[in-house]
Design an enzyme around this catalytic site. Structure first.
Site, PDB file in Angstrom:
ATOM      1  N   ASP A  88     -15.108 -42.671 -10.522  1.00  0.00           N
ATOM      2  CA  ASP A  88     -15.239 -43.206 -11.876  1.00  0.00           C
ATOM      3  C   ASP A  88     -14.346 -44.434 -11.999  1.00  0.00           C
ATOM      4  O   ASP A  88     -13.129 -44.354 -11.817  1.00  0.00           O
ATOM      5  CB  ASP A  88     -14.840 -42.174 -12.929  1.00  0.00           C
ATOM      6  CG  ASP A  88     -14.881 -42.773 -14.322  1.00  0.00           C
ATOM      7  OD1 ASP A  88     -15.994 -43.036 -14.812  1.00  0.00           O
ATOM      8  OD2 ASP A  88     -13.814 -43.010 -14.909  1.00  0.00           O
ATOM      9  N   GLY A 123     -12.653 -46.860 -14.258  1.00  0.00           N
ATOM     10  CA  GLY A 123     -12.213 -47.080 -15.628  1.00  0.00           C
ATOM     11  C   GLY A 123     -11.487 -48.403 -15.767  1.00  0.00           C
ATOM     12  O   GLY A 123     -11.234 -49.104 -14.782  1.00  0.00           O
ATOM     13  N   ASN A 124     -11.117 -48.745 -16.991  1.00  0.00           N
ATOM     14  CA  ASN A 124     -10.458 -50.021 -17.230  1.00  0.00           C
ATOM     15  C   ASN A 124      -9.078 -50.105 -16.597  1.00  0.00           C
ATOM     16  O   ASN A 124      -8.665 -51.179 -16.159  1.00  0.00           O
ATOM     17  CB  ASN A 124     -10.345 -50.272 -18.743  1.00  0.00           C
ATOM     18  CG  ASN A 124     -11.684 -50.568 -19.376  1.00  0.00           C
ATOM     19  OD1 ASN A 124     -12.300 -51.576 -19.105  1.00  0.00           O
ATOM     20  ND2 ASN A 124     -12.150 -49.657 -20.228  1.00  0.00           N
ATOM     21  N   ASN A 141      -7.725 -47.333 -14.356  1.00  0.00           N
ATOM     22  CA  ASN A 141      -7.673 -46.630 -13.076  1.00  0.00           C
ATOM     23  C   ASN A 141      -9.071 -46.306 -12.554  1.00  0.00           C
ATOM     24  O   ASN A 141     -10.025 -46.193 -13.331  1.00  0.00           O
ATOM     25  CB  ASN A 141      -6.893 -45.308 -13.214  1.00  0.00           C
ATOM     26  CG  ASN A 141      -5.444 -45.533 -13.543  1.00  0.00           C
ATOM     27  OD1 ASN A 141      -4.701 -46.118 -12.759  1.00  0.00           O
ATOM     28  ND2 ASN A 141      -5.019 -45.075 -14.716  1.00  0.00           N
ATOM     29  N   VAL A 152     -10.778 -43.269 -10.609  1.00  0.00           N
ATOM     30  CA  VAL A 152     -10.578 -41.873 -10.212  1.00  0.00           C
ATOM     31  C   VAL A 152     -11.517 -41.567  -9.057  1.00  0.00           C
ATOM     32  O   VAL A 152     -12.728 -41.806  -9.144  1.00  0.00           O
ATOM     33  CB  VAL A 152     -10.842 -40.913 -11.382  1.00  0.00           C
ATOM     34  CG1 VAL A 152     -10.582 -39.468 -10.945  1.00  0.00           C
ATOM     35  CG2 VAL A 152      -9.968 -41.263 -12.574  1.00  0.00           C
ATOM     36  N   GLY A 198     -21.136 -46.217 -22.906  1.00  0.00           N
ATOM     37  CA  GLY A 198     -20.455 -46.255 -21.617  1.00  0.00           C
ATOM     38  C   GLY A 198     -20.822 -45.052 -20.756  1.00  0.00           C
ATOM     39  O   GLY A 198     -20.938 -43.928 -21.259  1.00  0.00           O
ATOM     40  N   ASP A 252     -19.090 -43.417 -18.698  1.00  0.00           N
ATOM     41  CA  ASP A 252     -18.061 -42.377 -18.688  1.00  0.00           C
ATOM     42  C   ASP A 252     -18.222 -41.437 -19.874  1.00  0.00           C
ATOM     43  O   ASP A 252     -17.980 -40.228 -19.770  1.00  0.00           O
ATOM     44  CB  ASP A 252     -16.663 -42.997 -18.681  1.00  0.00           C
ATOM     45  CG  ASP A 252     -16.419 -43.951 -19.847  1.00  0.00           C
ATOM     46  OD1 ASP A 252     -17.395 -44.494 -20.398  1.00  0.00           O
ATOM     47  OD2 ASP A 252     -15.245 -44.159 -20.190  1.00  0.00           O
ATOM     48  N   ARG A 253     -18.665 -41.969 -21.017  1.00  0.00           N
ATOM     49  CA  ARG A 253     -18.858 -41.138 -22.201  1.00  0.00           C
ATOM     50  C   ARG A 253     -20.022 -40.167 -22.006  1.00  0.00           C
ATOM     51  O   ARG A 253     -19.964 -39.010 -22.434  1.00  0.00           O
ATOM     52  CB  ARG A 253     -19.090 -42.028 -23.424  1.00  0.00           C
ATOM     53  CG  ARG A 253     -17.920 -42.980 -23.692  1.00  0.00           C
ATOM     54  CD  ARG A 253     -18.241 -44.013 -24.756  1.00  0.00           C
ATOM     55  NE  ARG A 253     -18.299 -43.413 -26.076  1.00  0.00           N
ATOM     56  CZ  ARG A 253     -18.653 -44.088 -27.167  1.00  0.00           C
ATOM     57  NH1 ARG A 253     -19.012 -45.347 -27.072  1.00  0.00           N
ATOM     58  NH2 ARG A 253     -18.656 -43.486 -28.351  1.00  0.00           N
ATOM     59  N   THR A 269      15.242 -46.537 -33.169  1.00  0.00           N
ATOM     60  CA  THR A 269      13.999 -47.284 -32.933  1.00  0.00           C
ATOM     61  C   THR A 269      13.132 -46.639 -31.872  1.00  0.00           C
ATOM     62  O   THR A 269      11.917 -46.482 -32.055  1.00  0.00           O
ATOM     63  CB  THR A 269      14.327 -48.737 -32.530  1.00  0.00           C
ATOM     64  OG1 THR A 269      15.027 -49.368 -33.605  1.00  0.00           O
ATOM     65  CG2 THR A 269      13.058 -49.521 -32.239  1.00  0.00           C
TER      66      THR A 269
END
Length: 256
Positions: free
Chosen positions: A6, A8-9, A11, A13, A108, A110-111, A185
């Site tokens: 797969d 992805g933006n 990584n 996989v 997409g 992946d979806r 912070t």
């Protein structure tokens, strides 16, 4: 064995499943649009050797991608290293999923893959949360139709935006905040990202279930799911291997 990839933006996989669908391993490498096909081939060869996967035993492969410039390079790498021509998730590939969207081609891959996997594991309707570069939330209705969802900034994307777009907020690691009400912070940033992301997911689940008119099965996957889901009020299953399960299911459906 089946090699599933797969893209992805952030990584890529890489996983190998035995012929019964059980995973042999999952690994991640950084997505880089400037790397050549040969460089990806070297990465793939080294990963297979690292986990003791015999290349000669890989008799099938499948790739999903949301990064078009990288797809051809990885496709070439798979073919070079394994001798197998991979199946690419896209138009014409049988998923068994009825996609009720204005333009199904815009969804997409992946979806779609995670939705297919969720249907093999959970009773519909199902809400699927994928927490990567973007946090995507999908809905499969009681009739097993993919009916849409939403796309939100991812956890790391939001954190990077805070530090890069403001003059006084530092770059920080994503760790468990000491409390919701931060006293400095860094803790305020951690609380905002972790509890804020959890609250966003809870809120969207509530909105979706109200629109569905019923409660649903809920499953989360992606690199940040284990860090955020424990802080959600709703009960959500975590499945780290959901994407690979979906790729395996789609591969088997198309190879019958």
């Amino acid at each position: 064995m089946i090699l599933a990839v797969d893209i992805g933006n952030s990584n890529i996989v890489i996983g190998v499943m035995k012929n019964d669908g059980k995973p042999l391993f999952n690994s991640r490498i950084k997505t880089d649009i400037f790397r050549t096909a040969d460089q990806y081939a070297i990465d793939l060869k080294n990963i297979l050797e690292l986990y003791g996967a015999d290349r000669s035993e890989i008799d099938g492969s499948i790739i999903s991608s949301v990064v078009p410039p990288v797809l051809n390079a990885v496709k070439y790498a798979v073919k070079t290293v394994t001798g197998v021509t991979p199946l690419i998730v896209g138009p014409g590939v049988k998923t068994g999923l009825n996609i009720l969207m204005d333009d199904p081609g815009q969804v997409g891959s992946d979806r779609i893959v995670t939705a297919v996997a969720a249907l093999t594991l959970y009773k519909p309707p199902i809400i699927i949360i994928d927490m990567g570069t973007a946090t995507t939330i999908e809905v499969v209705d009681k009739n097993k139709n993919y009916i849409g969802g939403c796309i939100c900034p991812g956890v790391k994307t939001s954190l990077d935006a805070l530090s890069s777009k403001t003059a006084q907020l530092p770059s920080i690691s994503l760790e468990k905040p000491k409390r919701v009400l931060g006293k400095n912070t860094v803790d305020c940033m951690r609380s905002g990202i972790i509890y804020g992301s959890a609250a966003m997911i809870d809120g969207l689940i509530n909105y979706f279930e109200e629109e569905l008119g019923s409660t649903s099965s809920r499953v989360a996957t992606g690199g940040f799911s284990a860090q955020i889901v424990p802080y959600c009020k709703n009960k959500i299953h975590i499945s780290e291997n959901l994407l690979m399960d979906g790729l395996y299911a789609i591969y088997r459906r198309n190879m019958r």
